[in-house]
Scaffold this motif. Structure first.
Motif, mmCIF file in Angstrom:
data_model
loop_
_atom_site.group_PDB
_atom_site.id
_atom_site.type_symbol
_atom_site.label_atom_id
_atom_site.label_comp_id
_atom_site.label_asym_id
_atom_site.label_seq_id
_atom_site.Cartn_x
_atom_site.Cartn_y
_atom_site.Cartn_z
ATOM 1 N N UNK A 4 28.820 45.159 86.318
ATOM 2 C CA UNK A 4 27.512 45.807 86.290
ATOM 3 C C UNK A 4 26.501 44.992 87.097
ATOM 4 N N UNK A 5 25.843 45.651 88.029
ATOM 5 C CA UNK A 5 24.820 45.020 88.866
ATOM 6 C C UNK A 5 23.457 45.236 88.224
ATOM 7 N N UNK A 6 22.797 44.136 87.858
ATOM 8 C CA UNK A 6 21.475 44.190 87.227
ATOM 9 C C UNK A 6 20.435 43.780 88.269
ATOM 10 N N UNK A 7 19.562 44.709 88.629
ATOM 11 C CA UNK A 7 18.544 44.455 89.655
ATOM 12 C C UNK A 7 17.189 44.405 88.954
ATOM 13 N N UNK A 17 19.108 41.089 79.547
ATOM 14 C CA UNK A 17 20.070 42.171 79.788
ATOM 15 C C UNK A 17 21.443 41.607 80.112
ATOM 16 N N UNK A 18 21.496 40.604 80.981
ATOM 17 C CA UNK A 18 22.782 40.018 81.374
ATOM 18 C C UNK A 18 23.491 39.402 80.172
ATOM 19 N N UNK A 19 22.747 38.691 79.341
ATOM 20 C CA UNK A 19 23.346 38.067 78.154
ATOM 21 C C UNK A 19 23.910 39.124 77.218
ATOM 22 N N UNK A 20 23.161 40.199 77.003
ATOM 23 C CA UNK A 20 23.630 41.266 76.132
ATOM 24 C C UNK A 20 24.863 41.959 76.673
ATOM 25 N N UNK A 21 24.911 42.161 77.999
ATOM 26 C CA UNK A 21 26.070 42.806 78.615
ATOM 27 C C UNK A 21 27.316 41.935 78.491
ATOM 28 N N UNK A 22 27.142 40.621 78.666
ATOM 29 C CA UNK A 22 28.294 39.731 78.510
ATOM 30 C C UNK A 22 28.807 39.760 77.078
ATOM 31 N N UNK A 23 27.887 39.786 76.110
ATOM 32 C CA UNK A 23 28.285 39.841 74.706
ATOM 33 C C UNK A 23 29.026 41.132 74.383
#
Length: 223
Positions: A4-7, A17-23
């Motif tokens: 997932x690309x977070x811009x 957002x990145x931390x939540x996606x990794x979790x």
């Protein structure tokens, strides 16, 4: 696991957002500018993009236009502080698949991401589910009850989809947690019961029956 690309140019939001996606089991890549977003998107290595509009170089709408101009069909969810009707329409007409205004709750963003990824990767199948007077359009994310359109949140929509994929079948709270939330959650939480109440208020209490000690079951009511 989805790439997932977070811009997002705000470091706090990007990190959150990145931390939540990794979790949640995904692999996020965070960038802060539109030009970086285009460079990454051009590789074709991403399953979905979360795109902010207010970027420091290229406007997010321009990023979206160029991504679609390259022929990419990658799902794009716009995440922005702009919440006017005009901006929403511009984003969706420009090729976005969904639109979330800030501030937002991460669980709802995750539910929308899961829905878009499921739609993108699922083998061909029915895109409209029907159970009695309930009709769920999976692609249009629209629900009607007896012909009347009902507005549901992303989480409520995911919960209804879980029921409608198994009409008449008793689903336990644990099954619903797994199907709808999709990540580790306190099994003692009452989140399922809370969202079932929300759903009943919107589609009608009679559509979801409680099976004592076992869970819940979707009931087909005549139109």
């Amino acid at each position: 696991m989805a790439q997932i690309l977070v811009v997002e140019d705000e470091p706090g939001i990007s990190s959150f957002v990145a931390k939540g996606l990794r979790a949640a089991g995904h692999q996020p890549t965070a960038v802060a500018t539109g030009r970086e977003a285009l460079a990454h998107a051009h590789t074709g290595g991403y399953d979905l993009m979360v795109l902010d509009i207010g970027l420091p170089d290229l406007d997010g709408f321009e990023v979206l236009r160029r991504v679609r101009g390259q022929g990419s069909t990658m799902p794009v969810i716009i995440l922005t502080a702009r919440s006017s009707v005009d901006d929403t329409v511009a984003g969706l007409e420009g090729g976005a698949d969904d639109y979330m205004p800030k501030p937002f709750r991460f669980d709802e963003l995750l539910a929308r991401i899961r829905l878009r990824l499921r739609t993108e990767t699922a083998p061909p199948g029915p895109t409209v589910l029907t159970c009695g007077d309930l009709v769920l359009d999976l692609l249009g994310r629209q629900v009607t009850v007896g012909g009347t359109t009902i507005e549901l949140s992303a989480r409520e929509l995911a919960l209804l989809e879980a029921f409608m994929q198994h009409p008449g079948q008793v689903l336990s709270r644990e099954q619903l947690l797994s199907r709808v939330w999709g990540y580790d959650f306190d099994p003692g939480s009452n989140v399922v019961d809370v969202y079932v109440r929300y759903l009943r208020r919107k589609i009608g209490a009679g559509h979801v029956a409680t099976v004592r000690g076992l869970g819940y079951r979707l009931v087909a009511l005549p139109g």
